[in-house]
Design an enzyme around this catalytic site. Structure first.
Site, mmCIF file in Angstrom:
data_model
loop_
_atom_site.group_PDB
_atom_site.id
_atom_site.type_symbol
_atom_site.label_atom_id
_atom_site.label_comp_id
_atom_site.label_asym_id
_atom_site.label_seq_id
_atom_site.Cartn_x
_atom_site.Cartn_y
_atom_site.Cartn_z
ATOM 1 N N HIS A 161 0.929 -1.175 -0.030
ATOM 2 C CA HIS A 161 0.166 -0.069 -0.075
ATOM 3 C C HIS A 161 0.905 1.312 0.110
ATOM 4 O O HIS A 161 0.426 2.294 -0.006
ATOM 5 C CB HIS A 161 -0.877 0.001 1.257
ATOM 6 C CG HIS A 161 -1.850 0.833 1.158
ATOM 7 N ND1 HIS A 161 -2.262 1.717 2.090
ATOM 8 C CD2 HIS A 161 -3.038 0.713 0.132
ATOM 9 C CE1 HIS A 161 -3.732 2.254 1.834
ATOM 10 N NE2 HIS A 161 -3.737 1.907 0.818
ATOM 11 N N LYS A 163 3.229 4.339 -1.073
ATOM 12 C CA LYS A 163 3.112 5.224 -2.027
ATOM 13 C C LYS A 163 4.261 6.157 -1.918
ATOM 14 O O LYS A 163 4.447 6.963 -1.147
ATOM 15 C CB LYS A 163 1.873 6.185 -2.175
ATOM 16 C CG LYS A 163 0.861 5.390 -2.510
ATOM 17 C CD LYS A 163 -0.032 5.297 -1.393
ATOM 18 C CE LYS A 163 -1.375 4.610 -1.725
ATOM 19 N NZ LYS A 163 -2.362 4.066 -0.258
ATOM 20 N N ASP A 168 16.469 11.536 -7.964
ATOM 21 C CA ASP A 168 17.853 11.550 -7.804
ATOM 22 C C ASP A 168 18.271 11.402 -6.308
ATOM 23 O O ASP A 168 19.342 11.969 -5.808
ATOM 24 C CB ASP A 168 18.233 13.167 -8.215
ATOM 25 C CG ASP A 168 18.422 13.042 -9.591
ATOM 26 O OD1 ASP A 168 18.616 11.958 -10.468
ATOM 27 O OD2 ASP A 168 18.390 14.153 -10.505
ATOM 28 N N HIS A 395 -9.640 10.770 1.363
ATOM 29 C CA HIS A 395 -8.573 9.663 1.640
ATOM 30 C C HIS A 395 -7.480 10.097 2.051
ATOM 31 O O HIS A 395 -6.434 9.220 2.198
ATOM 32 C CB HIS A 395 -8.301 9.609 -0.230
ATOM 33 C CG HIS A 395 -7.568 8.114 -0.605
ATOM 34 N ND1 HIS A 395 -6.164 8.098 -0.821
ATOM 35 C CD2 HIS A 395 -8.153 6.976 -0.646
ATOM 36 C CE1 HIS A 395 -5.987 6.912 -1.062
ATOM 37 N NE2 HIS A 395 -7.102 6.177 -0.972
ATOM 38 N N LYS A 397 -4.718 10.105 5.198
ATOM 39 C CA LYS A 397 -4.423 9.503 6.217
ATOM 40 C C LYS A 397 -3.322 10.318 7.140
ATOM 41 O O LYS A 397 -2.254 10.503 6.641
ATOM 42 C CB LYS A 397 -3.829 8.097 5.997
ATOM 43 C CG LYS A 397 -4.645 7.419 4.874
ATOM 44 C CD LYS A 397 -3.842 7.198 3.692
ATOM 45 C CE LYS A 397 -4.401 6.415 2.621
ATOM 46 N NZ LYS A 397 -5.636 6.345 2.489
ATOM 47 N N ASP A 402 -1.315 16.804 20.317
ATOM 48 C CA ASP A 402 -0.932 17.983 20.827
ATOM 49 C C ASP A 402 -0.547 19.257 20.216
ATOM 50 O O ASP A 402 0.316 20.172 20.659
ATOM 51 C CB ASP A 402 0.163 17.848 21.981
ATOM 52 C CG ASP A 402 -0.244 16.936 22.985
ATOM 53 O OD1 ASP A 402 -1.357 16.520 23.213
ATOM 54 O OD2 ASP A 402 0.573 16.021 23.618
#
Length: 499
Positions: A161, A163, A168, A395, A397, A402
């Site tokens: 999952h 991404k 470079d 979508h 996450k 704090d």
């Protein structure tokens, strides 16, 4: 029947990895003379131990930033994604990778095989001497791939999952977005409200090393060992810009000020300490040790629990009984716990919503504040919030602790992310970024999400603020009789571990 099943299983076996080529990420010192190295390394050297982080909340800016990095690369591009669509943005980005290879850039493309369906195109790219394509946990039977869930369920149920796009070894984009029109504002259909970060500095060598271990893992198969060529001649790779829809999207990108401002130094990053957390790729085979899992690393990095606030955003939120206990204990200690997930009308996975819905009342009784993003909601004032300017489904996450530290990555708060899929994320010590999440709960989220509460009788009520009015719904928005029955049935089935 037994003989047929045996033949089927043998036919679904994966090939040997013996003789697979080896390659490694270049060290930053080896790319110091590239355009990205000359622009970014002096800034990083002036801030030892820190990383530059630039949030990418707007969908089109997030795509433009990817294209910018690919076009700027001179030596290497390491690219890792769960889903890569064969659509406008997917084809445009494949074009950009192909053009980079023509310039002599080494391109390593690692894709989860569950999230791609363009074998001929990827095989054609792989034939370029500067491009290598690998598939993570591939399906040996290509049509239908779903057959792999019947023959090798344990492995096929575990997906990569992660991404990330690394240019470079100097700059990278990491976060929640896959590659597809719904993530980059190139469609009139579903648009995901999401969050990535563009990163440079101290975290880059660690991120490159993480890509290397996935690239060399026992789950990463060269595509030419999985996909058989169709015919004798290599399939041509069509140019995405020939599509009129792509031309219109590119024109919209050209009209955006993001790239010009970024190149002119108008988007200065936040420099902060960043801890990278990532699952051991052996999790894809069910072989990772507990201490090598992202969830364990999170506990180590976040050794001190929240004392004032926890603001959590997860599109697929399945807290489980253990999670409810954790949130309840935090709330009992006086920590303000606020959670944003998708409303039923906005989710694209009803089964996951069933895993969340069963715990709503327990969370609310414990003092946790629940918000559910409305479909097609617009932030207050129409401006770009921390999760973009608009979206028909959440979508992103992320969570903030704090108002001081923030997590951005690919991990949902659900059993699948914890136990089955591999995940990647950054924990960023930045009050500026953490407070942006907190401010979103204060300002943007009330205007774009339902607040879920308990009424006097203990039932659920969804409060909606729209056009200066407050509306109360005693029936779940987006529900129908059939859908309610279906979700109710799913909520009692023993499938929580799959969600």
């Amino acid at each position: 029947m037994i003989a047929l099943l045996s033949a089927l299983l043998q036919g679904c076996a994966l090939p040997s990895l013996e003789g697979r080529s080896e390659s490694h990420a270049l060290k930053r010192a080896e790319t110091a003379d590239t355009a990205l190295g000359r622009a970014l390394m002096p800034q990083a050297q002036a801030r030892p131990g820190l990383s530059g982080i630039l949030p990418l909340a707007d969908a089109r800016d997030a795509f433009a930033a990817r294209v910018l990095l690919v076009r700027a690369a001179e030596r290497t591009l390491d690219v890792q994604y769960y889903i890569w669509r064969e659509d406008i943005t997917g084809n445009l980005l494949l074009d950009a990778l192909s053009e980079a290879a023509e310039r002599g850039v080494r391109v390593r493309l690692l894709l989860d095989d569950n999230g791609v369906s363009m074998d001929a195109k990827l095989l054609a790219l792989d034939r370029h001497p500067a491009i290598e394509v690998r598939l993570f946990n591939p399906f040996s039977v290509r049509r239908p791939k779903a057959l792999g869930y019947l023959t090798h369920f344990s492995r096929a149920n575990r997906r990569m999952h992660n991404k990330a796009l690394i240019a470079d070894g100097q700059a990278a984009i990491m976060g929640g977005r896959n590659v597809g029109d719904e993530y980059f504002g190139a469609t009139d259909g579903v648009l995901f409200a999401d969050l990535d970060v563009l990163a440079t500095g101290a975290v880059l060598p660690e991120l490159s090393a993480d890509f290397d271990r996935y690239w060399a893992s026992a789950s990463a198969y060269p595509i030419d060992r999985i996909v058989a060529p169709e015919g004798t001649a290599p399939a041509p790779v069509p140019h995405a810009e020939d599509d009129p829809r792509a031309a219109r999207y590119l024109q919209a990108l050209r009209e955006s000020r993001f790239v010009a401002d970024l190149l002119a130094g108008g988007h200065l990053p936040q420099w902060a300490r960043v801890d990278m957390v990532s699952d051991d790729p052996r999790k894809g085979l069910g072989l990772a040790e507990k201490e090598d899992l992202l969830t364990h690393q999170l506990q180590q990095v976040l050794a001190r629990p929240p004392v004032a606030s926890l603001d959590l955003v997860s599109p697929y939120f399945v807290p489980t009984a253990a999670g409810v206990d954790v949130f309840s204990r935090l709330a009992a200690r006086g920590v303000r716990v606020r959670i944003l997930t998708n409303a039923l009308e906005a989710t694209d996975v009803s089964a996951v919503h069933s895993g969340y819905a069963r715990y709503r009342k327990d969370l609310l009784r414990a003092g946790v504040e629940l918000h559910e993003m409305r479909r097609g909601a617009q932030p207050q004032g129409g401006g770009a919030g921390v999760f973009g300017s608009s979206g028909s489904s959440l979508h992103a996450k992320t969570f903030a602790i704090d108002g001081q530290r923030v997590f951005v990555g690919s991990m949902n708060f659900d059993p699948r992310s914890a136990h089955l899929n591999t995940e990647l994320g950054f924990i960023i010590d930045s009050p500026v970024l953490a407070q942006a999440v907190t401010q979103a709960f204060d300002r943007d989220i009330p205007a774009s999400a339902y607040e879920v509460k308990l009424d006097e009788g203990g039932g659920l009520v969804w409060t909606e603020r729209r056009d200066g009015q407050t509306l109360r719904h005693k029936r779940e928005p987006g529900s129908t009789l059939v859908r309610s029955v279906w979700i109710g049935l799913l909520s009692v089935l023993p499938i929580e571990w799959l969600l």
